[in-house]
Enzyme design. Structure first.
Site, mmCIF file in Angstrom:
data_model
loop_
_atom_site.group_PDB
_atom_site.id
_atom_site.type_symbol
_atom_site.label_atom_id
_atom_site.label_comp_id
_atom_site.label_asym_id
_atom_site.label_seq_id
_atom_site.Cartn_x
_atom_site.Cartn_y
_atom_site.Cartn_z
ATOM 1 N N GLN A 89 102.487 -2.504 69.766
ATOM 2 C CA GLN A 89 102.970 -2.152 71.106
ATOM 3 C C GLN A 89 104.311 -2.847 71.364
ATOM 4 O O GLN A 89 104.420 -4.073 71.284
ATOM 5 C CB GLN A 89 101.920 -2.569 72.152
ATOM 6 N N LYS B 187 95.121 3.862 75.342
ATOM 7 C CA LYS B 187 95.045 4.331 73.953
ATOM 8 C C LYS B 187 93.637 4.112 73.391
ATOM 9 O O LYS B 187 93.079 4.971 72.705
ATOM 10 C CB LYS B 187 96.106 3.607 73.095
ATOM 11 N N ASP C 289 103.450 5.597 64.739
ATOM 12 C CA ASP C 289 104.478 5.661 65.781
ATOM 13 C C ASP C 289 105.784 6.265 65.255
ATOM 14 O O ASP C 289 106.666 6.608 66.036
ATOM 15 C CB ASP C 289 104.779 4.241 66.299
#
Ligand code: NDP
Length: 283
Positions: free
Chosen positions: A98, A54, A121
Site C-alpha cells: 500500500q 481490499k 498493482d
C-alpha cells in the site's frame, strides 16, 4: 441534457460476481485458491481504510488474503525481507504494498523487489515497460478499471482526443498509455501545463487524477465528453472528486460519480489481477 452516470459500483459488482464464479470453478478443477498479500506500513487512516476494503472484497469473491501491518519505523531491509518471503510463498499469487510508504523508506527499491509475476498493482518496472511496448502485463488497477468502464459504455477511444490531468506513475501515465494503445490522441497535463482549461475543452475523453476538489469546472468540458473523475478528496465529512460534478453533469455525455465511480473499479481490477496471477496469465 444531463449526462449518463457511469455506475462504477454496479459494474464492479458484476466483475466481482463473475470472479467469484470463476474461482469456484478453479477450485472444483483442483486449482489453487488465488492468494493476495497486502503490506501496510504505518498508520495512515486512508491507507488503513483501503486495506480493509481490499480485504473485505477478497473474502467476498473467495480470494485468500493476508495482511502484514508493520510499524512506520520498520527498516528497509526488514521490509525487503518480507517481500522476499512473499515472493517465495506458494499460497501468495499477488503482492500489494500500500502506497505511499513513509518517507524514511525507498519506495522504488521495495517495488523493484516484488516478483513481477506477483506484481498485481503493475508498478514493477518490468510491468511498466511491458505496458509501454504493448505486451500483456499487470496494469495499474485504477487505469485498468477506467478502461473497463469506457468499454462498458461501448465508447471507442480510437481517433478521439483524450486529455489526462495528472502524470503519476499510479494513474496518469499508465492511463495515457492505455488510451494511446486504443488509438486515442492523448495529451497528458500536469501542474506546469499552461492553459489547462483550454486543453480540457478539446477532450472527448477527460480523465481527472489530480487530488484537488472540484478543480475541473463545467465550462472546461466539451459537450458530450466522457468525464472520468479519479479524485478522492476529503472535505469535512464529504468526499469530493476532482470534477465539479453537479454542474459538470449538465455538460458531459457520460460522467463518473465520486464516490461510487472509479474507486470500486480499482478494487475489482485488483481482484481480477490476483486471479490472473494465480493462473499465470502473463508470466
Ligand atoms: P499525485 O499527487 O501522485 O499526482 C497528482 C498529479 O496532478 C501530478 O501529476 C500533478 O502535477 C498534477 N497536478 C497537481 N496540481 C495540478 C494543477 N493545478 N493542474 C494540473 N495538474 C495538477 O496523485 P495520484 O495520481 O496518486 O492521485 C490523484 C487523485 O486520484 C487523488 O485524489 C487520489 O486520492 C485519487 N486516487 C483515486 C484512486 C481511486 O481508486 N479512485 C486511486 C488512486 C488515486 P505534477 O506532476 O506537475 O506535480
Amino acid at each position: 441534457m444531463a449526462a449518463q452516470i457511469i455506475d462504477g459500483k454496479a459494474i464492479a459488482k458484476e466483475i466481482r460476481k463473475a470472479l467469484a464464479e470463476k474461482i469456484k470453478v478453479l477450485l472444483e478443477q483442483g486449482k489453487p485458491r488465488p492468494g493476495l498479500a497486502v503490506v501496510l506500513v504505518g498508520d495512515d487512516p486512508a491507507s488503513n481504510l483501503y486495506v480493509n476494503m481490499k480485504k473485505k472484497a477478497c473474502k467476498e469473491v473467495g480470494i485468500y488474503s493476508e495482511e502484514h501491518r508493520l510499524p512506520g519505523t520498520i527498516r528497509q531491509n526488514e521490509l525487503l525481507g518480507l517481500i522476499d518471503n512473499l515472493n517465495s510463498d506458494a499460497k501468495i499469487h499477488g503482492i500489494l504494498v500500500q502506497l505511499p510508504l513513509p518517507k524514511s523508506l525507498d519506495e522504488q527499491e521495495i517495488i523493484n523487489r516484488i516478483d513481477p509475476a506477483k506484481d498485481v498493482d503493475g508498478f514493477h518496472p518490468i510491468n511498466v515497460g511491458k505496458l509501454c511496448i504493448g505486451e500483456k502485463a499487470f496494469i495499474p488497477c485504477t487505469p485498468a478499471g477506467i478502461m473497463h468502464m469506457i468499454d462498458t459504455i461501448e465508447y471507442n477511444p480510437s481517433g478521439k482526443k483524450a486529455v489526462v490531468i495528472g502524470r503519476s506513475n499510479i494513474v496518469g501515465k499508465p492511463m495515457a498509455q492505455l488510451l494511446l494503445q486504443r488509438n486515442a490522441t492523448v495529451t497528458l497535463c500536469h501542474s506546469k501545463t499552461k492553459d489547462l482549461a483550454a486543453e480540457c475543452r478539446q477532450a472527448d475523453i477527460l480523465v481527472a487524477a489530480v487530488g484537488k476538489p472540484e478543480m475541473v469546472k463545467a465550462d472546461w468540458i466539451k459537450p458530450g465528453a466522457v468525464v472520468i473523475d479519479v479524485g478522492i478528496n476529503k472535505v469535512g465529512t464529504k468526499t469530493l472528486g476532482d470534477v465539479a460534478f453537479e454542474q459538470a453533469k449538465n455538460a458531459a455525455g457520460w460522467i463518473t460519480p465520486v464516490p461510487g465511480g472509479v474507486g470500486p473499479m480499482t478494487i475489482a481490477m485488483l481482484l481480477n489481477s490476483t486471479v490472473n496471477a494465480c493462473e499465470s496469465v502473463f508470466y
